[in-house]
Structure formats: C-alpha cells, structure tokens
Write an enzyme that holds these catalytic residues in place. Structure first.
Site, short mmCIF file in Angstrom:
data_model
loop_
_atom_site.label_atom_id
_atom_site.label_comp_id
_atom_site.label_asym_id
_atom_site.label_seq_id
_atom_site.Cartn_x
_atom_site.Cartn_y
_atom_site.Cartn_z
N HIS A 84 -0.81 1.93 4.03
CA HIS A 84 0.42 2.06 4.82
C HIS A 84 0.73 3.53 5.07
O HIS A 84 0.64 4.36 4.15
CB HIS A 84 1.58 1.39 4.09
CG HIS A 84 1.50 -0.10 4.07
ND1 HIS A 84 1.93 -0.87 3.01
CD2 HIS A 84 1.03 -0.97 4.99
CE1 HIS A 84 1.74 -2.15 3.29
NE2 HIS A 84 1.19 -2.24 4.48
N GLU B 130 2.97 5.50 2.80
CA GLU B 130 2.59 5.47 1.38
C GLU B 130 1.43 6.42 1.10
O GLU B 130 0.54 6.15 0.29
CB GLU B 130 2.26 4.03 0.98
CG GLU B 130 3.46 3.10 1.16
CD GLU B 130 3.18 1.65 0.83
OE1 GLU B 130 2.10 1.35 0.28
OE2 GLU B 130 4.03 0.79 1.14
N HIS C 57 -0.40 0.98 -3.68
CA HIS C 57 0.70 1.02 -2.72
C HIS C 57 1.86 1.75 -3.39
O HIS C 57 1.79 2.12 -4.55
CB HIS C 57 1.12 -0.39 -2.32
CG HIS C 57 0.15 -1.10 -1.43
ND1 HIS C 57 0.28 -1.15 -0.06
CD2 HIS C 57 -0.99 -1.79 -1.72
CE1 HIS C 57 -0.73 -1.83 0.45
NE2 HIS C 57 -1.52 -2.23 -0.53
N GLU D 172 1.99 -0.99 -7.25
CA GLU D 172 3.02 -0.25 -6.52
C GLU D 172 3.44 0.96 -7.37
O GLU D 172 4.15 0.82 -8.35
CB GLU D 172 4.24 -1.15 -6.25
CG GLU D 172 3.93 -2.37 -5.41
CD GLU D 172 3.88 -2.08 -3.92
OE1 GLU D 172 4.16 -0.93 -3.53
OE2 GLU D 172 3.57 -3.01 -3.15
#
Length: 300
Positions: free
Chosen positions: A62, A65, A209, A270
């Site tokens: 992303h 990110e 992520h 994450e």
C-alpha cells in the site's frame, strides 16, 4: 556497521539506489527483478540461502505504508551483514539460521503506489488522469497502484465476496483504496507475488503492512495446523496481538491467497501504531520491536 539503508521515505529513486548499493556490498545474496509495475518500475527480489522452499517476506503493498519497505530493507541489510561477518542477529547466529534454508525478500510490491503517495499523481505517468479522477480532489490517502487497484484486494481468495462488499460500500471502480480490480490477479504487482511463491514453492509468506500492532494468520478451513503455533511465536517476540481482519479486509489478500492455494502458513503483520503514513521518526523503535520476529520467521 555503516548502514546503506537510511531512515528516509523509500521512493523509487531511493529503492533503486539501495538495490544497487546492497548488490555491490553483499554479493552473498542474489538480486533480481521479479516483475514490473504498471508504470514499468522494477519489483525487486533479494534471495539468500540455497535451501528449497524459501520463507518469503513482502512489504510495500500500500502506497501510504512505505515504512514497511524501509523495515524490510533494513532487516535484509542487517541479515547480510551478520552472515558476511559471522555475527548474530536478534540473538540468533545468522549462518545457522540459513543453514539448509533460504529466504526471498520483496521489499516493495507496489512501487507505483508508494511513488504516488510520496510525490502525487504525476508519478503515475500515463495513468495520471485516472489517478486524479479517482482521488476526486479528496485528501483520502492513496494506497492503490497506478490503475486504482488495491493490490491486497486483488488476490484470488474470496475475491467475489470482497467484490460484493466493495459494491455495498459504493466502490465500483478505481479508487485510492479497497477496489479489488476487474478480476483476481489482474495487476502485474499481484502476479509478481504469486509468481515468486509458486515458482519457488514457498514454505511460508509474511506480508508487512501498517498499522495496528496486530498479526493475522487465519483463512478459514485452509489454515494449516502449524499456523497457530507460528502465530503465537511471532506474537510473543513482537508483543503484537493476534487478531482477525474484519469485513472487507477478510478476503482478497496475499496472506489469504497463500493459505488457500499453497495450503501453507501465511501472515499479515500490521507494524506500528498511529495514522498512515507512520512518522519516519518512529522507524527505529518500530523496527527494533519487530526484528526478532522477522528473524524467527526464517527459522520456522
């Protein structure tokens, strides 16, 4: 150790320069291009070890990110340094960790998305009008690729379910995030990931992520029996909690596809906590917290 990977946003120029510098300094690894983005930017792959069925590390899915790309580049550099100099990394002898094993690193799966997030729509080249239209003058942050497809919604795992959820949310075409494309694996960035995993017969997949300090490890009945044990180890070493993705995030991801097709352990991690893009000033503390986890993933 004099670092090649500096604490700065990893735009494409920086990633190219880092690739060249690492290749020059650490010939112990193999360096290749496993695909090209829509805008023809290289999707780099770094390979360590001679064992079959590697552990595959990925990041930079992303645009906002991009701290994940920096973290994976830093880990790769530190691992190469430890291997070259007979050192430990996170308390583990690097040479022993790679004995009979191998690892593949894709530090930036979506280089166009990162470039757009850092430098704006002009970074999309011929896709600039599409990006500008998808943005609609909004300040919503850009995560997708240059065609407005969210790479981590474009994998063939519950893709139709995710597509229905997108439509219910009003997402019917190119968007800054969450549009899964016209069909699974429609994007070259997605194909780069699936191609590496299939061609190398990868034994496990880790997808970085941000943000949330969470680890996702399940995908329905396909979840391998050894995944819970691996997830607990990753959680214990990082302090991140084990969690389940909600709603639209529960299908179409790289981790989901890997578990469903390869029937082997896949994880979404994450990193950090806050609002994306996470502040570059937080990089060192975030990286130090996950370094041991990244090393343990290689061992499992």
């Amino acid at each position: 150790m004099e670092r090649i990977v500096k604490r700065r946003p990893p735009d494409y120029q920086y990633t190219q320069a880092t690739f060249s510098a690492l290749r020059g300094k650490y010939p112990i690894a193999r360096y290749t291009v496993c695909g090209r983005s829509l805008c023809s930017r290289s999707i780099y792959a770094f390979i360590l070890g001679e064992g079959e069925s590697p552990a595959v590390y990925t990041a930079g899915y992303h645009g906002q990110e991009w701290l994940t790309t920096l973290a994976l580049l830093r880990f790769f550099e530190e691992l190469c340094y430890a291997l070259t100099n007979g050192k430990e990394l996170a308390g583990v002898p690097a040479a022993s960790a790679l004995e009979g094993r191998s690892a593949v690193f894709l530090p930036c799966v979506n280089p166009d998305g990162v470039e757009i997030a850092l430098h704006g729509p002009r970074a999309a080249g011929q896709y600039q009008p599409l990006v500008e239209q998808a943005m609609r003058g909004s300040t919503e942050k850009w995560n997708a690729n240059a065609r407005g497809v969210d790479i981590n919604h474009n994998f063939d795992a519950g893709w139709e379910i995710a597509r229905r959820m997108e439509r219910e949310m009003g997402i019917t075409g190119p968007a800054p995030r969450r549009f899964g494309g016209d069909h699974p694996e429609s994007e070259p960035e997605t194909i780069a990931v699936t191609g590496v995993c299939r061609q190398t017969d990868a034994r496990s997949l880790l997808c970085l992520h941000s943000q949330g300090e969470e680890i996702y490890w399940q995908y329905g009945v396909s979840t391998p029996k050894r995944s819970p044990m691996m997830a607990r180890i990753l959680s214990a070493s990082s302090g991140y909690r084990l969690a389940q993705p909600a709603a639209i995030s529960s299908h179409g991801g790289a981790k989901d596809w890997f578990i469903a097709e390869m029937n082997r352990p896949g994880f979404t991690v994450e990193i950090g906590r806050g609002t994306n893009p996470l502040p570059i000033e937080n990089f060192e503390s975030i990286y130090l917290r996950i370094r041991e986890m990244l090393m343990l993933f290689l061992l499992m």
